[in-house]
Structure formats: C-alpha cells, structure tokens
Design a protein around this motif. Structure first.
Motif, PDB file in Angstrom:
ATOM      1  N   VAL A  78     -18.551  -8.597 -34.278  1.00 17.89           N
ATOM      2  CA  VAL A  78     -17.539  -7.806 -34.969  1.00 17.89           C
ATOM      3  C   VAL A  78     -16.530  -8.768 -35.577  1.00 17.89           C
ATOM      4  CG1 VAL A  78     -15.705  -6.084 -34.710  1.00 17.89           C
ATOM      5  CG2 VAL A  78     -17.845  -5.855 -33.398  1.00 17.89           C
ATOM      6  N   THR A  79     -16.367  -8.687 -36.901  1.00 19.51           N
ATOM      7  CA  THR A  79     -15.392  -9.510 -37.610  1.00 19.51           C
ATOM      8  C   THR A  79     -14.365  -8.585 -38.244  1.00 19.51           C
ATOM      9  OG1 THR A  79     -17.079 -11.169 -38.094  1.00 19.51           O
ATOM     10  CG2 THR A  79     -15.059 -11.245 -39.415  1.00 19.51           C
ATOM     11  N   GLU A  80     -13.112  -8.769 -37.864  1.00 21.88           N
ATOM     12  CA  GLU A  80     -12.039  -7.978 -38.456  1.00 21.88           C
ATOM     13  C   GLU A  80     -11.417  -8.754 -39.605  1.00 21.88           C
ATOM     14  OE1 GLU A  80      -7.982  -5.577 -37.116  1.00 21.88           O
ATOM     15  OE2 GLU A  80      -9.046  -6.809 -35.646  1.00 21.88           O
ATOM     16  N   PHE A  81     -11.090  -8.056 -40.687  1.00 20.12           N
ATOM     17  CA  PHE A  81     -10.377  -8.697 -41.790  1.00 20.12           C
ATOM     18  C   PHE A  81      -9.431  -7.693 -42.425  1.00 20.12           C
ATOM     19  CE2 PHE A  81     -13.810  -6.639 -43.997  1.00 20.12           C
ATOM     20  CZ  PHE A  81     -13.375  -6.404 -45.290  1.00 20.12           C
ATOM     21  N   LEU A  82      -8.444  -8.204 -43.139  1.00 19.50           N
ATOM     22  CA  LEU A  82      -7.504  -7.354 -43.861  1.00 19.50           C
ATOM     23  C   LEU A  82      -7.987  -7.213 -45.297  1.00 19.50           C
ATOM     24  CD1 LEU A  82      -4.135  -8.752 -42.511  1.00 19.50           C
ATOM     25  CD2 LEU A  82      -5.268  -6.616 -41.887  1.00 19.50           C
ATOM     26  N   ALA A  83      -8.373  -6.012 -45.673  1.00 19.93           N
ATOM     27  CA  ALA A  83      -8.890  -5.730 -47.007  1.00 19.93           C
ATOM     28  C   ALA A  83      -7.708  -5.483 -47.947  1.00 19.93           C
ATOM     29  CB  ALA A  83      -9.827  -4.536 -46.968  1.00 19.93           C
ATOM     30  N   THR A  84      -7.096  -6.557 -48.403  1.00 18.36           N
ATOM     31  CA  THR A  84      -5.904  -6.453 -49.248  1.00 18.36           C
ATOM     32  C   THR A  84      -6.225  -6.276 -50.723  1.00 18.36           C
ATOM     33  OG1 THR A  84      -5.770  -8.858 -49.363  1.00 18.36           O
ATOM     34  CG2 THR A  84      -4.488  -7.764 -47.631  1.00 18.36           C
ATOM     35  N   VAL A  85      -7.449  -6.596 -51.116  1.00 21.35           N
ATOM     36  CA  VAL A  85      -7.919  -6.384 -52.486  1.00 21.35           C
ATOM     37  C   VAL A  85      -9.227  -5.615 -52.377  1.00 21.35           C
ATOM     38  CG1 VAL A  85      -8.642  -7.494 -54.627  1.00 21.35           C
ATOM     39  CG2 VAL A  85      -6.860  -8.559 -53.215  1.00 21.35           C
ATOM     40  N   VAL A  86      -9.296  -4.474 -53.071  1.00 17.62           N
ATOM     41  CA  VAL A  86     -10.482  -3.622 -52.963  1.00 17.62           C
ATOM     42  C   VAL A  86     -10.845  -3.046 -54.333  1.00 17.62           C
ATOM     43  CG1 VAL A  86     -10.007  -2.969 -50.558  1.00 17.62           C
ATOM     44  CG2 VAL A  86      -9.114  -1.560 -52.411  1.00 17.62           C
ATOM     45  N   ALA A  87     -12.075  -2.607 -54.454  1.00 12.49           N
ATOM     46  CA  ALA A  87     -12.512  -1.862 -55.638  1.00 12.49           C
ATOM     47  C   ALA A  87     -11.799  -0.504 -55.640  1.00 12.49           C
ATOM     48  CB  ALA A  87     -14.025  -1.667 -55.600  1.00 12.49           C
ATOM     49  N   PRO A  88     -11.641   0.111 -56.802  1.00 10.10           N
ATOM     50  CA  PRO A  88     -10.941   1.404 -56.855  1.00 10.10           C
ATOM     51  C   PRO A  88     -11.479   2.444 -55.871  1.00 10.10           C
ATOM     52  CG  PRO A  88     -11.235   0.559 -59.068  1.00 10.10           C
ATOM     53  CD  PRO A  88     -12.004  -0.369 -58.144  1.00 10.10           C
ATOM     54  N   VAL A  89     -12.770   2.493 -55.675  1.00  9.91           N
ATOM     55  CA  VAL A  89     -13.350   3.480 -54.764  1.00  9.91           C
ATOM     56  C   VAL A  89     -12.895   3.269 -53.313  1.00  9.91           C
ATOM     57  CG1 VAL A  89     -15.495   2.221 -54.302  1.00  9.91           C
ATOM     58  CG2 VAL A  89     -15.479   4.731 -54.245  1.00  9.91           C
ATOM     59  N   LEU A  90     -12.495   2.047 -52.973  1.00 12.98           N
ATOM     60  CA  LEU A  90     -12.043   1.748 -51.613  1.00 12.98           C
ATOM     61  C   LEU A  90     -10.519   1.746 -51.473  1.00 12.98           C
ATOM     62  CD1 LEU A  90     -14.550  -1.068 -50.582  1.00 12.98           C
ATOM     63  CD2 LEU A  90     -14.526   1.328 -49.859  1.00 12.98           C
ATOM     64  N   GLU A  91      -9.821   2.138 -52.510  1.00 13.86           N
ATOM     65  CA  GLU A  91      -8.357   2.125 -52.481  1.00 13.86           C
ATOM     66  C   GLU A  91      -7.767   2.814 -51.245  1.00 13.86           C
ATOM     67  OE1 GLU A  91      -4.658   0.950 -53.379  1.00 13.86           O
ATOM     68  OE2 GLU A  91      -6.483   0.275 -54.400  1.00 13.86           O
ATOM     69  N   PRO A  92      -8.332   3.928 -50.767  1.00  8.65           N
ATOM     70  CA  PRO A  92      -7.769   4.543 -49.560  1.00  8.65           C
ATOM     71  C   PRO A  92      -7.807   3.626 -48.328  1.00  8.65           C
ATOM     72  CG  PRO A  92      -9.230   6.089 -50.659  1.00  8.65           C
ATOM     73  CD  PRO A  92      -9.394   4.751 -51.341  1.00  8.65           C
ATOM     74  N   HIS A  93      -8.615   2.567 -48.387  1.00 12.42           N
ATOM     75  CA  HIS A  93      -8.766   1.675 -47.240  1.00 12.42           C
ATOM     76  C   HIS A  93      -8.061   0.327 -47.436  1.00 12.42           C
ATOM     77  CE1 HIS A  93     -11.540   4.575 -45.656  1.00 12.42           C
ATOM     78  NE2 HIS A  93     -12.201   4.533 -46.795  1.00 12.42           N
ATOM     79  N   ARG A  94      -7.341   0.186 -48.546  1.00 12.23           N
ATOM     80  CA  ARG A  94      -6.642  -1.076 -48.803  1.00 12.23           C
ATOM     81  C   ARG A  94      -5.573  -1.272 -47.737  1.00 12.23           C
ATOM     82  NH1 ARG A  94      -2.352  -2.965 -51.937  1.00 12.23           N
ATOM     83  NH2 ARG A  94      -1.921  -0.898 -52.785  1.00 12.23           N
ATOM     84  N   GLN A  95      -5.442  -2.516 -47.279  1.00  7.38           N
ATOM     85  CA  GLN A  95      -4.510  -2.851 -46.216  1.00  7.38           C
ATOM     86  C   GLN A  95      -3.415  -3.777 -46.731  1.00  7.38           C
ATOM     87  OE1 GLN A  95      -8.063  -4.077 -43.880  1.00  7.38           O
ATOM     88  NE2 GLN A  95      -6.986  -3.061 -42.187  1.00  7.38           N
ATOM     89  N   GLN A  96      -2.329  -3.804 -46.014  1.00  7.60           N
ATOM     90  CA  GLN A  96      -1.198  -4.679 -46.326  1.00  7.60           C
ATOM     91  C   GLN A  96      -1.169  -5.845 -45.344  1.00  7.60           C
ATOM     92  OE1 GLN A  96       0.868  -4.125 -49.001  1.00  7.60           O
ATOM     93  NE2 GLN A  96      -0.535  -2.446 -49.455  1.00  7.60           N
TER      94      GLN A  96
END
Length: 99
Positions: A78-96
C-alpha cells in the motif's frame, strides 16, 4: 489517495480459479466509491488498484478482505500519496498539501 499493488504468490491457475471472487470484491468497492481504477500488471504477476479512503489503516484493513489476500494467493503493498494534481474527472479526489 492510495496505490495498491498486488503480487501473486502462487501459480496463475490458482489465481484464475479465484478470479471471480476477486472481481466481485473489486466490484463492491467500485460501487461504494473506494476504487477508481484497477488492472493486471504486465507481465501478469499481480495487479494495481487506485483507491481513495479515510486513512491508511482503513485501506490496509480493506485489502486484507480481498479473497486473494485471505487465501494467501497474493500480497499487497500500500502506497499513500497526496493527489494534488489530477485530471478533471478526478477533481473530487484532489488533495491539498498539509500546512
């Protein structure tokens, strides 16, 4: 966000025999919004799942319920990462970034 990497620990015939149960497990977690993408690795020695969840402990508990893991057919990293840049379809999952 999490990258879940499965590595098979048994021959593919044993994986294929349990594949319907694994796919049903995947489908349940797509339905509940936890899984965003998944597929086989090339070469076929495991798979990858892109997931979202409350925290690492919850995701680690979830992967232990995969029939492949329950039956000792695969291990997970399991690798955790902060998704600070995403494709538009993943915008609800973008992290700060924290801070």
């Amino acid at each position: 966000m999490f990258v879940l990497e499965l590595t098979y620990t048994v021959p593919l015939d044993r994986i294929d025999a349990r594949l319907p149960d694994h796919v049903a497990w995947l489908d349940r977690h797509y339905a509940d919004g936890t899984f965003l993408a998944s597929g086989r690795k090339v070469p076929r020695d495991g798979g990858i799942v892109l997931a979202v969840g409350e925290d690492r402990a919850a995701i680690e508990a979830l992967v232990r319920t995969d029939p492949f893991a329950v039956e000792g057919l695969a291990t997970y990293t399991v690798t955790e990462f902060l998704a600070t840049v995403v494709a538009p379809v993943l915008e609800p999952h973008r992290q700060q970034l924290p801070g």
